[in-house]
Design an enzyme around this catalytic site. Structure first.
Site, PDB file in Angstrom:
ATOM      1  N   HIS A  41       3.860  -1.745   0.668  1.00 30.34           N
ATOM      2  CA  HIS A  41       2.624  -1.243   1.272  1.00 30.34           C
ATOM      3  C   HIS A  41       2.373   0.216   0.891  1.00 30.34           C
ATOM      4  CE1 HIS A  41      -0.551  -1.876   4.230  1.00 30.34           C
ATOM      5  NE2 HIS A  41      -0.321  -0.666   4.688  1.00 30.34           N
TER       6      HIS A  41
ATOM      7  N   HIS B 252      -5.905  -4.890   6.420  1.00 33.45           N
ATOM      8  CA  HIS B 252      -5.109  -4.855   7.650  1.00 33.45           C
ATOM      9  C   HIS B 252      -4.821  -6.298   8.029  1.00 33.45           C
ATOM     10  CE1 HIS B 252      -4.000  -2.045  11.151  1.00 33.45           C
ATOM     11  NE2 HIS B 252      -3.456  -1.590  10.041  1.00 33.45           N
TER      12      HIS B 252
END
EC number: 6.3.5.3
Length: 743
Positions: A50, A96
Site C-alpha cells: 500500500h 479505500h
C-alpha cells in the site's frame, strides 16, 4: 491493552505484520540488530504494498507522466496541471477498498476524506469529487447492505465537507462478492505560484502536528490493505478509521489560511500508516532525518504505546515543517479553528528516523531505506493470452426491442439516480453538468467562460479478456467522455485494482494493463499525473475482475458551447461519428452477450488509438464551433443504449435506420470503440458533412429525432416513457428489497 516495545520478535509476529522471511532478513542486515516492536511496525507499514508499491513500481515508471501542462506528476500528494490564466487543477484518485468491505460507511467516508486531504495539502481548494464503486452480484446476501453503507458514507462525508460529487460509476459483478472497490477521486483549484509540496528542507526546523487528535482507530490499516481476506475478516474491523467531515472542513480552512502566511516549508497529510508514513516521506524526499517525541503528540485515548501512535490512521491530521519565526502566528490560526497544533519533533542532518517516547528511544532507523529505497520486486508474469475471436456466424439472436428494454433496466445499465441523489451535486454553485451524462462539468470560479470536465472509466470485463486492450480502452473511454462535452482532455489519474501479484497470471494482468494504459496515454497526449495501486483484492483465493480505473480531467474553454447527451429538439439529424461501414460489428465481451445471453466469451474490442484521436478531435471541433446540438459517446451497450439514453434524458424519441444486408444485433449492440452519436440542426448538416469529409472521419446519417418512441431499424418502437420507467426502476426497487436481483 498496552504492548511492550521489548516484545519478542517471533516468526509468527513477523508474518502477522505482512513481512516475508527474506524481507525480515533484509531488515536485520540493514540495521545490524533485531528491531524493536515499534520498529517492526514501522517497517511493516512502510514496506507493505500500500505504501511502497513494491510489486508495481517497476511498471508504473513506464507510464507517460510529463506534458506541456504538467506542473507536478506522480510522487506528490496529487498531480498538478496548468489550466491557463495562472490557475491549475490538482487531482488524484485513490482506493479505500478493504476498509469499505469491513465497515462500509466509515470505510467509504474516510476514503473521501483521505482524497480531499491529498488535494488541499497541495494548497488547492477542493471543487469536485467522483466515486467509482464496484459491488458483488445483486443477489449476494451482503451486496444491498454494502451499497447502502458505502453510498451513505460517500454522501455523508462529501456533503458535510461541502464538495460537489459530479460523477462516478456503480457496477455489479459476482467477482466483487468478497472484495468491493471504492475508488475516490477529488480535484481542487489553486494558483500555479502557490503549490505546496511534501519535501522537507532545512535542518533543526520544527516538525508540527496539525488537526485532530490521535486514537487507536486504523492501527495497522495499511498492512490490512496489503493482504488478502480470509475467514478472519470480522477481526479486522478495528483497523478501519473513523472520519469527521466537520473537523476536516476546519482543517481545510486552517491549512489554506496558514499557507498564505508563508509559514509552510513542507506539508504532508497523514493517510496510510499515519505519522510514520508522513514523517518518513517528508524526510526522505528532502534527504533529511526526522526526530519525533511522541509525548508531544495530541492523543484522545489513554496509555497509547509508541507502536499505536506511529501506526494509527486517525483521520483529519497533517504534518508540517514550519518556519520557526512563524510559530506563534501559525498556532493562532489552528487554535482559532479549534484544532490541535503541536511541535512534535525536528528535522536533522543524519538521515535517521528517531522516535522518543517517555524518555526512551523506541526506534532509530535509516530513513531513506524506509522511504524511497524500500524493496522493489520484479515479479514473474505469464505471457498475454487474448481469447479467440467469435466465429463469424456466432451471433446469438434476440428481439432488438426486448433486448433494449432489458438492458436499460438491468443492474449495470440502469439509472444511478438513486445513488447520486444522495450526494450533494450542486454545493459551491458551480456545477454545470450533473451525474448521468458523459462527464461532470463545473465552472472555474472567477472566470467567465472556463470550466472543467471530469470522468471516471474502466470496463473490467474487457480487461479480464485482454488486459492490454482493456487498459487502452479505459483511457480511451475516459478521453472520449471528456471530449463528448467539448472539453480538451488534459491529464489522468489511475487507480489500479488487482488481485494477488504473487500469482503470475494476476501479475500478467497488471503488467499488460499498464502497458495498454501507457500506450493510450501517449497516443492521446493524456499523461498520468497521480494514482494509486490496490493489490491483494482477493478473498479465499478468488480475485476480483482486474479494474484499472482511469479518472480524467478536461478543460472547457467556453462552457456556453458545452455539449450534453440529451436530444435538443425534434426533427434533427442523428449521425454516428467514427462508425465502421456497418455502424457496429464487435459483440465479444458486450453487455448484450453478457446480460441477454449469459456469455462472457470472445475478445475485447480493439482500440485503434489513431482513429480514436482523429474522431475525438473532429467531434470536439464541431462542439467548439456550435455545430452540434447533442453528443454521446458509444460505449457499453453500443449504439442502441447510447440512443436510448439520449432519448430518456430529453423525452424526445428517435428513429434509427439500419444498414441493409447487415445483422441488426452487432449493428445496434456492438461495442466498437471510437464512436460518438451526434445530432445536428437542419441548417448545419451540410457544413458538418463537408468537415467530416475533409477530416477523413466516417459520419453516416443514421436517423432523426422526434416522436415519443425509439425505433431501431425494423424492430417495434419502444416508447420513451417505457424506456425511462425501466431505466429508473431497477435501483430503487433493488434497494427497497422488492426486486428479483438479477432482473
Amino acid at each position: 491493552m498496552t504492548i511492550s516495545n521489548t516484545r519478542p520478535i517471533t516468526p509468527d509476529l513477523i508474518a502477522s505484520h505482512g513481512l516475508k522471511p527474506d524481507e525480515y532478513e533484509r531488515i536485520l542486515n540493514l540495521i545490524g540488530r533485531e528491531p524493536t516492536f515499534t520498529e517492526l511496525g514501522i517497517f511493516s507499514a512502510m514496506w507493505n504494498e500500500h505504501c511502497s508499491y513494491k510489486s508495481s513500481k517497476k511498471w508504473l515508471r513506464t507510464l507517460p507522466t510529463k506534458g506541456p501542462r504538467v506542473i507536478q506528476g506522480p510522487g506528490e500528494n496529487a498531480g498538478v496541471v496548468d489550466i491557463d490564466d495562472g490557475d491549475c487543477v490538482v487531482f488524484k484518485m485513490e482506493s479505500h477498498n478493504h476498509p469499505s468491505y469491513i465497515e462500509p460507511y466509515q470505510g467509504a467516508a474516510t476514503g473521501v476524506g483521505g482524497i480531499l486531504r491529498d488535494v488541499f495539502t497541495m494548497g488547492a481548494r477542493p471543487v469536485a469529487a467522483m466515486n467509482a464503486l464496484r459491488f458483488g452480484s445483486p443477489d449476494h446476501p451482503k451486496t444491498r447492505h454494502l451499497v447502502s453503507g458505502v453510498v451513505a458514507g460517500v454522501g455523508g462525508y462529501g456533503n458535510s465537507f461541502g464538495v460537489p460529487t459530479v460523477g462516478g460509476e456503480v457496477e455489479f459483478d459476482a467477482r466483487y462478492n468478497g472484495n468491493i472497490l471504492v475508488n475516490a477521486f477529488a480535484a481542487g483549484l489553486a494558483k500555479t505560484d502557490a503549490i505546496f509540496y511534501s519535501k522537507a528542507e532545512g535542518v533543526g526546523l520544527p516538525v508540527v502536528y496539525l488537526g485532530a487528535k490521535t486514537g487507536r482507530d486504523g492501527v495497522g490499516g495499511a498492512t490490512m490493505a496489503s493482504a488478502e481476506f480470509d475467514e478472519s475478516i470480522e477481526e479486522k474491523r478495528p483497523t478501519v478509521q473513523v472520519g469527521d467531515p466537520f473537523t476536516e472542513k476546519c482543517l481545510l480552512e486552517a491549512c489554506l489560511e496558514l499557507m498564505q502566511t508563508g509559514a509552510v516549508i513542507a506539508i504532508q497529510d497523514m493517510g496510510a500508516a499515519g505519522l510514520t508514513c508522513s514523517a518518513v516521506e517528508m524526510g526522505a524526499k528532502g534527504d533529511l532525518g526526522i526526530e519525533l517525541d511522541l509525548d508531544k503528540v495530541p492523543v484522545r485515548e489513554e496509555r497509547m504505546t509508541a507502536y499505536e501512535m506511529m501506526l494509527s490512521e486517525s483521520q483529519e491530521r497533517m504534518l508540517m515543517v514550519l518556519r520557526p519565526e512563524k510559530e506563534e502566528e501559525a498556532k493562532a490560526i489552528f487554535v482559532k479553528w479549534g484544532l490541535d497544533f503541536a511541535i512534535v519533533g525536528k528535522t536533522t542532518d543524519d538521515l535517521r528516523f528517531r522516535i522518543l517516547h517517555q524518555g526512551e528511544e523506541v526506534a532509530n532507523l535509516p530513513i531513506k531505506e524506509l522511504g524511497d529505497e524500500a524493496p522493489e520486486y520484479d515479479r514473474p508474469w505469464t505471457p498475454a493470452r487474448a481469447p479467440s475471436p467469435l466465429a463469424t456466424n456466432d451471433v446469438p439472436q434476440a428481439d432488438v426491442s426486448d433486448a433494449l428494454l432489458k438492458l436499460v433496466g438491468s443492474a449495470n445499465n440502469s439509472s444511478r439516480r438513486w445513488v447520486y441523489e444522495q450526494y450533494d451535486t450542486l454545493i459551491q454553485g458551480n456545477s454545470l453538468q450533473l451525474p448521468g451524462g458523459d462527464a461532470g462539468v463545473i465552472r472555474v470560479e472567477g472566470h467567465e467562460t472556463k470550466a472543467l470536465a471530469f470522468s471516471s472509466d474502466v470496463t473490467p470485463r474487457y480487461v479480464e479478456a485482454d488486459p492490454f486492450e482493456g487498459g487502452k480502452q479505459a483511457v480511451a473511454e475516459c478521453w472520449r467522455n471528456l471530449t463528448a462535452t467539448g472539453a480538451l482532455p488534459l491529464a489522468a489519474t489511475d487507480n489500479l485494482n488487482f488481485g494477488n501479484p504473487e500469482r503470475p497470471e494476476i501479475m500478467s494482468q497488471l503488467v499488460h494493463a499498464i502497458k495498454g494504459i501507457g500506450e493510450a496515454c501517449q497516443a492521446l497526449d493524456f499523461p498520468i499525473v497521480s494514482g494509486n495501486v490496490s493489490l491483494y483484492n482477493e478473498t479465499n483465493g478468488q480475485a476480483i475482475l482486474p479494474t484499472p480505473t482511469i479518472g480524467g480531467v478536461g478543460l472547457v474553454r467556453d462552457w456556453s458551447k458545452m455539449a450534453r447527451i440529451r436530444f435538443a429538439a425534434a426533427n434533427e439529424t442523428i449521425l454516428l461519428a467514427g462508425a465502421p461501414e456497418s455502424w457496429g460489428t464487435h459483440i465479444g465481451q458486450s453487455v448484450y452477450m453478457r446480460d441477454i445471453h449469459g456469455r462472457t466469451d470472445g475478445p475485447a474490442p480493439h482500440v485503434d488509438l489513431g482513429h480514436e484521436r482523429k474522431v475525438g478531435d473532429f467531434v470536439r471541433g464541431l462542439i467548439e464551433d456550435g455545430l452540434v446540438t447533442a453528443v454521446h459517446d458509444c460505449s457499453s451497450g453500443g449504439l442502441a443504449l447510447a440512443v436510448a439514453e439520449m432519448a430518456i434524458a430529453s423525452g424526445i424519441g428517435a428513429t434509427i435506420d439500419a444498414p441493409a444486408e447487415h445483422d441488426p444485433i452487432p449493428v445496434f449492440y456492438g461495442e466498437d470503440q471510437g464512436r460518438y452519436v451526434v445530432t445536428v440542426a437542419e441548417g448545419s448538416a451540410e457544413t458538418v458533412a463537408a468537415r467530416a469529409k475533409a477530416a477523413g472521419v466516417a459520419l453516416p446519417v443514421i436517423g432523426r429525432t422526434g416522436g415519443n418512441a425509439v425505433q431501431l431499424g425494423d424492430a417495434r418502437p419502444v416508447s420513451v416513457d417505457e424506456l425511462r420507467s425501466a431505466h429508473e426502476a431497477w435501483f430503487p426497487n433493488y434497494m427497497g428489497g422488492d426486486l428479483a436481483p438479477d432482473n
